[in-house]
Structures are given as C-alpha cells and as structure tokens.
Design an enzyme around this catalytic site. Structure first.
Site, PDB file in Angstrom:
ATOM      1  N   ARG A  31      60.406  99.793 -31.301  1.00 20.76           N
ATOM      2  CA  ARG A  31      60.485  98.327 -31.867  1.00 20.76           C
ATOM      3  C   ARG A  31      62.105  98.141 -32.224  1.00 20.76           C
ATOM      4  NH1 ARG A  31      55.395  96.741 -33.278  1.00 20.76           N
ATOM      5  NH2 ARG A  31      53.796  98.260 -33.705  1.00 20.76           N
ATOM      6  N   GLY A  56      53.573  92.918 -26.942  1.00 21.73           N
ATOM      7  CA  GLY A  56      52.757  91.678 -27.687  1.00 21.73           C
ATOM      8  C   GLY A  56      53.660  90.821 -27.902  1.00 21.73           C
ATOM      9  N   ASP A 115      45.379  94.344 -31.161  1.00 20.20           N
ATOM     10  CA  ASP A 115      44.944  93.395 -32.135  1.00 20.20           C
ATOM     11  C   ASP A 115      44.264  92.476 -31.433  1.00 20.20           C
ATOM     12  OD1 ASP A 115      45.922  95.248 -34.049  1.00 20.20           O
ATOM     13  OD2 ASP A 115      47.548  93.908 -34.768  1.00 20.20           O
TER      14      ASP A 115
HETATM   15  N1  LIG Z   1      61.554  86.523 -31.925  1.00 22.75           N
HETATM   16  C1  LIG Z   1      61.822  87.561 -31.102  1.00 22.75           C
HETATM   17  N2  LIG Z   1      62.876  87.402 -30.177  1.00 22.75           N
HETATM   18  C2  LIG Z   1      63.360  88.348 -29.541  1.00 22.75           C
HETATM   19  N3  LIG Z   1      62.993  89.862 -29.668  1.00 22.75           N
HETATM   20  C3  LIG Z   1      61.807  89.825 -30.370  1.00 22.75           C
HETATM   21  C4  LIG Z   1      61.342  88.945 -31.316  1.00 22.75           C
HETATM   22  N4  LIG Z   1      60.489  89.754 -32.007  1.00 22.75           N
HETATM   23  C5  LIG Z   1      60.389  90.760 -31.392  1.00 22.75           C
HETATM   24  N5  LIG Z   1      61.158  91.106 -30.394  1.00 22.75           N
HETATM   25  C6  LIG Z   1      61.204  92.449 -30.029  1.00 22.75           C
HETATM   26  O1  LIG Z   1      60.247  92.772 -29.311  1.00 22.75           O
HETATM   27  C7  LIG Z   1      59.825  94.116 -29.262  1.00 22.75           C
HETATM   28  C8  LIG Z   1      58.481  94.391 -29.905  1.00 22.75           C
HETATM   29  O2  LIG Z   1      58.174  93.497 -31.035  1.00 22.75           O
HETATM   30  P1  LIG Z   1      57.000  94.146 -32.106  1.00 22.75           P
HETATM   31  O3  LIG Z   1      57.668  95.471 -32.372  1.00 22.75           O
HETATM   32  O4  LIG Z   1      57.168  92.851 -32.963  1.00 22.75           O
HETATM   33  O5  LIG Z   1      55.911  94.350 -31.040  1.00 22.75           O
HETATM   34  P2  LIG Z   1      55.023  93.405 -30.179  1.00 22.75           P
HETATM   35  O6  LIG Z   1      55.432  93.029 -29.060  1.00 22.75           O
HETATM   36  O7  LIG Z   1      54.582  92.165 -31.205  1.00 22.75           O
HETATM   37  O8  LIG Z   1      53.552  94.547 -30.328  1.00 22.75           O
HETATM   38  P3  LIG Z   1      52.570  94.768 -31.260  1.00 22.75           P
HETATM   39  O9  LIG Z   1      52.793  94.041 -32.444  1.00 22.75           O
HETATM   40  O10 LIG Z   1      51.320  94.339 -30.600  1.00 22.75           O
HETATM   41  O11 LIG Z   1      52.868  96.276 -31.466  1.00 22.75           O
HETATM   42  C9  LIG Z   1      60.745  94.806 -30.327  1.00 22.75           C
HETATM   43  O12 LIG Z   1      62.129  95.223 -29.236  1.00 22.75           O
HETATM   44  C10 LIG Z   1      61.567  93.505 -30.912  1.00 22.75           C
HETATM   45  O13 LIG Z   1      62.948  93.668 -31.442  1.00 22.75           O
HETATM   46  O1  LIG Z   2      52.980 102.091 -36.847  1.00 20.29           O
HETATM   47  P1  LIG Z   2      53.381 101.068 -35.651  1.00 20.29           P
HETATM   48  O2  LIG Z   2      53.442 101.713 -34.431  1.00 20.29           O
HETATM   49  O3  LIG Z   2      54.405 100.251 -36.188  1.00 20.29           O
HETATM   50  O4  LIG Z   2      52.057 100.266 -35.443  1.00 20.29           O
HETATM   51  C1  LIG Z   2      51.326  99.708 -36.233  1.00 20.29           C
HETATM   52  C2  LIG Z   2      50.915  98.171 -35.962  1.00 20.29           C
HETATM   53  O5  LIG Z   2      50.654  98.106 -34.664  1.00 20.29           O
HETATM   54  C3  LIG Z   2      49.567  97.144 -34.020  1.00 20.29           C
HETATM   55  O6  LIG Z   2      48.585  98.166 -33.684  1.00 20.29           O
HETATM   56  C4  LIG Z   2      49.863  96.255 -33.140  1.00 20.29           C
HETATM   57  O7  LIG Z   2      50.205  96.846 -32.070  1.00 20.29           O
HETATM   58  C5  LIG Z   2      49.123  96.762 -35.555  1.00 20.29           C
HETATM   59  O8  LIG Z   2      47.674  96.892 -35.876  1.00 20.29           O
HETATM   60  C6  LIG Z   2      49.728  97.728 -36.662  1.00 20.29           C
HETATM   61  O9  LIG Z   2      50.202  97.148 -37.689  1.00 20.29           O
END
Ligand SMILES: Nc1ncnc2c1ncn2[C@@H]1O[C@H](COP(=O)(O)OP(=O)(O)OP(=O)(O)O)[C@@H](O)[C@H]1O
Ligand SMILES: O=P(O)(O)OC[C@H]1O[C@](O)(CO)[C@@H](O)[C@@H]1O
Ligand SMILES: [Mg+2]
Length: 453
Positions: A161, A186, A217
């Site tokens: 992340r 995601g 999710d």
């Molecule tokens: N608004 C945004 N603009 C640019 N990059 C973003 C933004 N939001 C999130 N990111 C980047 O996208 C990557 C993944 O984001 P995040 O950790 O929120 O997981 P996700 O893709 O939503 O997956 P999940 O929530 O299902 O685990 C990270 O590297 C984060 O910095």
């Molecule tokens: O502990 P981590 O790796 O940040 O992930 C937890 C989160 O990832 C998710 O599974 C989404 O990918 C959420 O349901 C949960 O909050």
C-alpha cells in the site's frame, strides 16, 4: 384500469424505452495520429482462432448493456486489427493493495496469453506494488516461470500500500520502454491507474494502460463481481460453521464471526445466505444499535431463550461509528491513506458480556469470537474464480492489443466488456439494504431492521 394505477405504470414504460448510449472508450489513436492498424496475428493462430475468421473478431456493433448504468459498453475480445507489433511490445504487470484469491492466476494468464496468443516475448513483473516501478528492477516473466502460479495464494509479484508517486512511476514506465501496462488492484489502485493513464495521455506516449479490478470485498461497481470474492465467501463458511458448533455446545452460547469488508458487507451477506446458520448479519451499510427496543441485545435475548444459542456475523466496517475512539484513533491511517478500523468483534464481545452480566447475573453465558481475517483471502482461487481470472486476463490483452487504453475489462450481466477506467475508479458497490436481496437476508435470519421507531 383506474387513473392511479395507470399513472403508476407510465414512468416504468418510459424507463424501458430510454435510449441507451454507447460508452466512449479511450483509444491510442485518439491522441497519437500516425498509429497504423496491423492485421491481427491471431489470423494465423490455429489453436485460438478455431472459427477460421467467420464471426471470430468482435466488431464495433458488439456491445454489452448494463441495466445499472444504462450504458452500452464495447464487448471484450479480439479485434480485426491490432495496434501493436508483437516484437515491439514490452509489458509491465503490477499488483497493488491487499491480497485477493486469484491474483496469481491473473498474472499467469496475462503472461501465457500475451506469449501464446499474440507472440509477445518481453514481459516483466513489477514487484511490490506501485513503488516497484521506480524502486526495484522489473522481473522477466515467461510461461514456464508462471506455469504453476494459479495454485498459489497471494501474489508472487508481491504487493504494497502507499508509494504512489505519479511522476516517478510514469518516468519509469517511459524510461524502461514499457508500452503495455497491466495494473491489478482494488479501488485505490484503480484511482492511481486513472492518474497514470491521464499523465501518459498528456505526454502523448504510445503506452496502453489497463486496469484489472481486484477486491476481495467486492466493493467495485459496474462489473458483476470481483475475482476472488466467491473463494473468500467459501472460506468464510468454515469460520461460521465453527462458531455455530461452539455456540451450540455451550449454555447460552454466542458464536461471533468477523469477516472482511471495509465499506461493503458483501462477504458477510453472501456467507450468511449460504451458511443458513447465522442469526444476525451486521454490515457497514446498516446502522445498528445495541440497547433498547428493536436493538441487538433484545433480539439475542429472545434467540437464546428460543434456541439456546445464536450466531452473529459482522463485517469489519460495521458499527465503526458507534465504537468509542480516542482522538489519535480517529486520525490513524494505513500507508494508502485508508482509515484504520477498530476491531468491531472485540468490542462486540465485551459489550455482549457486559450486557449479559447486567441483565442475567450469575447465569452461564459464553461468547466465542472467531476472526479468520487473512485466512479467507490468503488462499488460491477456487475453480470458478480461476476461470473468471483467465477470462479477465485474456479480455484485457485483446483490448490492449486492439489499441484501447484507460479501460478495465470485466463482466456485465455475465458478458465481458470494456469499461472506461475512470468510471470504474469512482463506482463503488454498496449492499443495498432496501432491495430484495436484503429482504432475503432478513427472512433467513429474522434479524431486526434496526429502524428506531
Ligand atoms: N486516490 C489515489 N490516487 C493515486 N493512488 C492511489 C489512490 N488511492 C490509493 N492509491 C494507491 O493505490 C495503491 C493501492 O491502494 P489501497 O491500498 O487503497 O488498495 P486497493 O487498491 O484499494 O485494494 P484493496 O483495498 O482491495 O486492498 C497504493 O499504492 C495507493 O498508494
Ligand atoms: O491488512 P491489510 O493487508 O491492509 O488488508 C486489510 C484490508 O484489505 C481488505 O481485504 C481489502 O482488500 C479489507 O477488507 C481489509 O480491511
Ligand atoms: Mg480499497
């Protein structure tokens, strides 16, 4: 027919005949003027092009209709012409965000599809999420390296992340000569992918960007569901079943299971419906309360009197507004900026005990709390999800080879389509607690509606 019934029917009929517009999809030729179409190498692929050119290629007339958005989207699949010459293709594949069953299958199928279908040979994995573009060396991939990956949970490319630095990422893509970028992640990842796509378009680079939505999710909208979700629901059954056994075997036993679902309760809802052992399902989309008439405690009291035990399933994002937080907890974020949640399961367990001791002092009571957390997502995909991942990967490849960019491949009403990245990045997918599905949950559990009268 009286006037009132006809006035009820009219708007519905009008709705049916509303014109449906075709969603425009970005294409490399929209901003690169001298790009020439080439014959599709699949013309000569005897294994894939088995229809021998008759109705094999998707035409501009092929569309998929979405009831939800009331748009038509271009059907996914191979096109008559491609806009990349395979010897010049250089691919980057990255996984970002949390884990999800099927990530490795998507990577595997991208590599195998790019290699076998179109003859692309320069394929690289970016390791450790977005930051990997500018902080690590890309890893060469080929079909023999990835051949067993679909049998493994997690992502063998690793993920993270945070670390989203737009300028550094696009510079790295450009400097390393990548011209196809496959981004698996995601909602946050898709928002990042939109920014990468816009920057690439701004710089007028001949680089296609495609998003493959991943979220255990199931919180991404427009598409039918996200890959890995069904596997996670299946895994959640074991936790619910154990909670049921524990609750049933105790005097006044409560089995409490917390399942993933930050902003949506799809996993909890589907796990509840398929298990049938659940007495109450709490999700982020549903405000609930503990004390008083119509509250959770009153309902559980009744259940314990009737059945001697009860099973409670709660999504991790449920009740976050009513769990007391310190000021520092209110501010706590993960590396991507997502709010860190408090453990609703731990809080509920202690509230339940407090309530029972107050209302039934001296009587036996047990709460068994099961938190399977990562166990439902850190597994390889089941058969249905594996199949789904393959179709997603191949759909993405056909679209990119056909010159589309800034899009997502995904199923709409069971048909694979191309959807603008921007639309997917801002479409969430909450559980609708006002529809028939939710009525179904309530009819299975008989739980309260938590509407204070
Ligand atoms: N608004 C945004 N603009 C640019 N990059 C973003 C933004 N939001 C999130 N990111 C980047 O996208 C990557 C993944 O984001 P995040 O950790 O929120 O997981 P996700 O893709 O939503 O997956 P999940 O929530 O299902 O685990 C990270 O590297 C984060 O910095
Ligand atoms: O502990 P981590 O790796 O940040 O992930 C937890 C989160 O990832 C998710 O599974 C989404 O990918 C959420 O349901 C949960 O909050
Ligand atoms: Mg997210």
């Amino acid at each position: 027919m009286d006037d009132s019934s006809s006035s009820h029917q009219l708007p519905i009929v009008t709705h049916l005949f509303e014109p449906i517009k075709l969603k425009k999809l970005p294409h490399l030729t929209h901003y690169i003027s001298n790009l020439q179409p080439l014959p599709n190498p699949l013309d000569h692929n005897p294994y894939f092009n088995t229809l021998h050119l008759q109705n094999f290629y998707i035409t501009p007339n092929d569309v998929v209709l979405s009831h939800a958005t009331r748009f038509a989207y271009r059907t996914a699949g191979p096109r008559n012409n491609v806009y990349f010459n395979p010897p010049e293709v250089r691919v980057a594949i990255v996984t970002c965000g949390g884990l999800c069953p099927g990530l490795n299958t998507v990577i595997r199928e991208l590599v195998v599809g790019l290699w076998n279908l179109y003859g692309n040979r320069e394929i690289f994995g970016i390791t450790g999420g977005y930051r990997g573009f500018y902080s690590t060396e890309p890893v060469p991939l080929n079909p023999s390296i990835v051949h067993y990956w679909h049998n493994k949970g997690g992502t063998l490319l690793q993920t993270s992340r945070g670390g989203f630095d737009l300028c550094k990422i696009v510079d790295a893509i450009q400097n390393r000569g990548f011209n196809q970028v496959y981004i698996i992640g995601g909602d946050g990842t898709m928002r990042g992918a939109v920014k990468i796509f816009n920057e690439i378009r701004q710089r007028k680079l001949n680089i296609a960007v495609v998003g493959i939505p991943k979220t255990v999710d199931n919180d991404i909208g427009i598409i039918d569901r996200s890959f890995g979700f069904q596997t996670a629901v299946e895994m959640a059954q074991q936790a619910i079943s154990a909670a049921h056994v524990e609750a049933e075997s105790a005097v006044n036993g409560i089995g409490l299971v917390k399942l993933m679902g930050r902003s949506t309760g799809h996993i909890a809802l589907h796990a509840t419906l398929s298990s049938r052992d659940v007495d109450c399902c709490l999700i982020p989309e549903l405000d609930f309360y503990l004390e008083g008439k119509g509250g959770l405690f009153e309902f559980l009291d009744q259940r314990l009197k009737e059945n001697g035990h009860a099973v409670l399933v709660v999504a991790e994002g449920a009740g976050q507004d009513i769990i007391p937080r310190t000021d520092s907890q209110k501010e706590e974020r993960d590396e991507s900026g997502n709010l860190v949640f408090l453990d609703v399961g731990v809080w509920l367990k202690s509230e339940l005990k407090r309530w029972w001791d107050r209302e039934h002092p001296g009587e036996l009571f047990t709460v068994k709390y099961i938190d399977p957390t990562y166990m439902i997502r850190a597994v390889h995909a089941n058969a249905t999800d594996n199949l789904y991942c393959t179709l997603l990967a191949h759909s993405a490849i056909h679209g990119v080879m056909g010159g589309y960019t800034g899009f997502v491949a995904g199923p709409i009403n069971g048909n694979y389509a191309y959807i603008p990245l921007e639309d997917v990045a801002c479409a969430n997918n909450p559980v609708n607690t006002k529809d028939h599905n939710w009525s179904w949950v309530r009819s299975v559990t008989n739980q309260p509606d938590f509407l204070k009268s």
